[in-house]
Design a protein around this motif. Structure first.
Motif, PDB file in Angstrom:
ATOM      1  N   ARG A   1      -1.391   6.977   1.308  1.00 61.79           N
ATOM      2  CA  ARG A   1      -2.416   7.952   0.932  1.00 61.79           C
ATOM      3  C   ARG A   1      -2.598   8.965   2.058  1.00 61.79           C
ATOM      4  N   ASP A   2      -2.690  10.237   1.666  1.00 59.61           N
ATOM      5  CA  ASP A   2      -3.008  11.289   2.634  1.00 59.61           C
ATOM      6  C   ASP A   2      -4.237  12.035   2.138  1.00 59.61           C
ATOM      7  N   GLU A   3      -4.419  13.278   2.551  1.00 60.22           N
ATOM      8  CA  GLU A   3      -5.588  14.051   2.140  1.00 60.22           C
ATOM      9  C   GLU A   3      -5.334  14.859   0.869  1.00 60.22           C
TER      10      GLU A   3
ATOM     11  N   ILE B   1       3.645  12.457   2.798  1.00 61.16           N
ATOM     12  CA  ILE B   1       3.960  11.102   3.290  1.00 61.16           C
ATOM     13  C   ILE B   1       3.930  10.057   2.177  1.00 61.16           C
TER      14      ILE B   1
ATOM     15  N   TYR C   1       6.000   9.146   9.143  1.00 59.81           N
ATOM     16  CA  TYR C   1       4.541   9.104   9.025  1.00 59.81           C
ATOM     17  C   TYR C   1       3.917   9.338  10.388  1.00 59.81           C
TER      18      TYR C   1
ATOM     19  N   HIS D   1      -0.545   3.689   4.421  1.00 57.51           N
ATOM     20  CA  HIS D   1       0.599   4.583   4.554  1.00 57.51           C
ATOM     21  C   HIS D   1       1.005   5.216   3.221  1.00 57.51           C
TER      22      HIS D   1
ATOM     23  N   GLY E   1      -1.210  10.748   8.653  1.00 51.31           N
ATOM     24  CA  GLY E   1      -1.581  10.828   7.240  1.00 51.31           C
ATOM     25  C   GLY E   1      -2.540  11.953   6.909  1.00 51.31           C
ATOM     26  N   SER E   2      -2.538  13.043   7.690  1.00 57.49           N
ATOM     27  CA  SER E   2      -3.475  14.138   7.442  1.00 57.49           C
ATOM     28  C   SER E   2      -2.903  15.248   6.576  1.00 57.49           C
ATOM     29  N   SER E   3      -1.690  15.073   6.048  1.00 62.13           N
ATOM     30  CA  SER E   3      -1.091  16.103   5.198  1.00 62.13           C
ATOM     31  C   SER E   3      -1.884  16.244   3.904  1.00 62.13           C
TER      32      SER E   3
END
Length: 477
Positions: free
Chosen positions: A42-44, A91, A81, A40, A84-86
């Motif tokens: 880490r995103d892109e 996030i 959340y 939760h 997590g693809s942002s």
């Protein structure tokens, strides 16, 4: 300015009484397991991991309300959340706090085909919704590529490949149910097609990136499945020719459903990654929706315009399997870039300019990227003036990061000089806070801050996103 190299998270310890209250209320729905926290955090985006102190997995609206009330009571940040693809750090727990995972709130609540609306919980993904709608002859058109949650898509006003025909989330969200920082439910909008009733709170909250309220229900427009769909690819001698073809297609009033640009090197990487044999030249990937006769008419018009700009190697895909193959390859461009340059992360841009300036903007951007020596991929929703550069950098190489940030800075300011925007669809998050100041100006920023302080007086909700971080405030509430 927050850059991928300069931003350092500050982890705060959660109050013991707060953790005990969470455990008592949520039981197994609360976790502080290290792997769960890392997931939760880490995103892109290219930012380093910034995990929260704890995660609550909400299952219903009451869970969201109680989590919000506890965070307000104990002055703890709350970060909504989805999956997590942002790509702009939306996030990430910059200053710790509680991640509120909404992915288990994934029920489709109502489908009203006669009114062409649907109401869903925020954890429903776009693919899940379309799977449910398909047998009823409808679909939800917004397609950002990732199988994002509809709550996350609404929070960033996402769009994607079909925006040229169907608009963005902002045009397709009719109503919201949301939880404010006191834990109370707020209802905005209706299922009616239009309203003039008071302030437009729906579209204030859409695109607010979780900084003003947490969505618990979303009412969306849906659209009838087209009678006929056809996709096509067309190669060009250079990028400018491809872009000028699109400009002419739009100006001719042809109702094209998708119009995507991929540069030659990105086509090469996509071929390697997806095992698809596209001609390795600048490529337009097009899609047409309508009646069989209407689609054929659109195809003929587009082919004629493209030929005038050197377009060649037309390939058509009319079956669902063939179209899926093409669009899957396009959506995998980001992952193809990362796979072709192992160990890198993408500093991703998403400027949008008036379509009359698009060819100039793309040409300048590619020239500067080539001169920098930094590998990149280029894809664009060029039908609405929006394109992406993904600068592929090694996160432990400060020189490469600095050069990518400089390219990003120049790209955004070029867009602003052209009366465009720093973000067509990804949102502000962490990475574009200074760019928002440049774009909106001090008066608009002051108004945004006033709204934030009015709706979130303690700065509990996703602090540090959209507007520069301010410490939690003690108002005596």
């Amino acid at each position: 300015m927050y850059t991928t190299a300069s931003l350092k998270p500050i982890q705060l310890d959660l109050p013991v009484a707060f953790v005990e209250a969470l455990q008592a209320r949520f039981g197994e729905q609360y976790s502080d397991n290290r792997s769960v926290l890392e997931q939760h955090g880490r995103d892109e985006s290219p930012f380093a991991s910034m995990p929260p102190n704890g995660v609550v997995f909400a299952r219903d609206t009451a869970d969201v309300q109680d989590a919000m009330r506890l965070c307000t009571q104990y002055r703890v940040p709350l970060i909504p959340y989805g999956v997590g693809s942002s790509v702009e750090g939306q996030i990430l727990a910059v200053h710790g706090g509680l991640s509120l995972d909404l992915s288990q709130m994934n029920r489709i609540l109502d489908i009203h085909t006669e009114d062409m609306t649907v109401t869903v919980q925020p954890g429903v993904t776009r693919e899940q919704l379309n799977h449910e709608l398909r047998d009823q002859g409808f679909f939800f058109p917004i397609d950002p590529g990732a199988n994002a949650t509809l709550g996350g898509m609404a929070s960033t006003s996402a769009s994607g490949t079909t925006a040229v025909r169907y608009g963005t989330m902002r045009e397709n969200v009719l109503a919201l149910q949301a939880v404010d920082t006191t834990g109370e439910l707020v209802h905005t909008g209706t299922r009616a097609n239009k309203t003039s009733a008071g302030y437009d709170l729906t579209h204030l909250l859409v695109g607010s990136e979780g900084t003003l309220a947490v969505f618990t229900e979303i009412t969306l427009r849906i659209h009838p499945l087209p009678e006929a769909i056809m996709a096509a690819t067309c190669s060009f001698p250079d990028i400018e020719s491809a872009v000028r073809s699109v400009i002419e297609i739009i100006q001719a009033g042809i109702p094209i459903a998708r119009s995507e640009l991929i540069d030659a090197y990105t086509v090469h990487m996509v071929n390697q990654y997806s095992k698809i044999g596209l001609a390795e030249k600048p490529l337009l990937l097009l899609e047409f929706h309508g009646s069989p006769t209407g689609v054929l008419e659109q195809v003929e018009q587009v082919q004629e315009i493209a030929a005038q700009h050197g377009g060649s190697d037309f390939e058509w895909a009319s079956t669902p399997e063939a179209r899926t193959r093409l669009w899957t390859a396009r959506h995998h461009a980001h992952f193809a870039g990362l796979a072709n340059h192992p160990g890198t992360r993408s500093v991703t841009t998403d400027i949008c300019v008036p379509i009359s300036r698009l060819a100039e903007a793309v040409t300048i951007t590619v020239k500067k990227a080539d001169e920098s020596g930094i590998p990149y991929y280029l894809v664009g929703h060029v039908g609405d003036g929006n394109f992406h550069m993904g600068y592929l950098v090694h996160p432990d190489d400060p020189d490469q990061l600095a050069r990518a940030e400089a390219l990003n800075h120049d790209l955004v300011h070029m867009a602003l000089d052209m009366q465009g925007t720093c973000t067509g669809e990804h949102g502000i998050g962490l990475h574009k806070i200074d760019f928002l100041v440049n774009e909106a100006g001090p008066g608009s920023i002051a108004m945004m801050r006033a709204i934030k302080k009015a709706l979130d007086p303690l700065n509990i909700l996703n602090p540090g996103k959209v507007l520069a971080y301010e410490p939690l405030r003690d108002t005596g509430l």
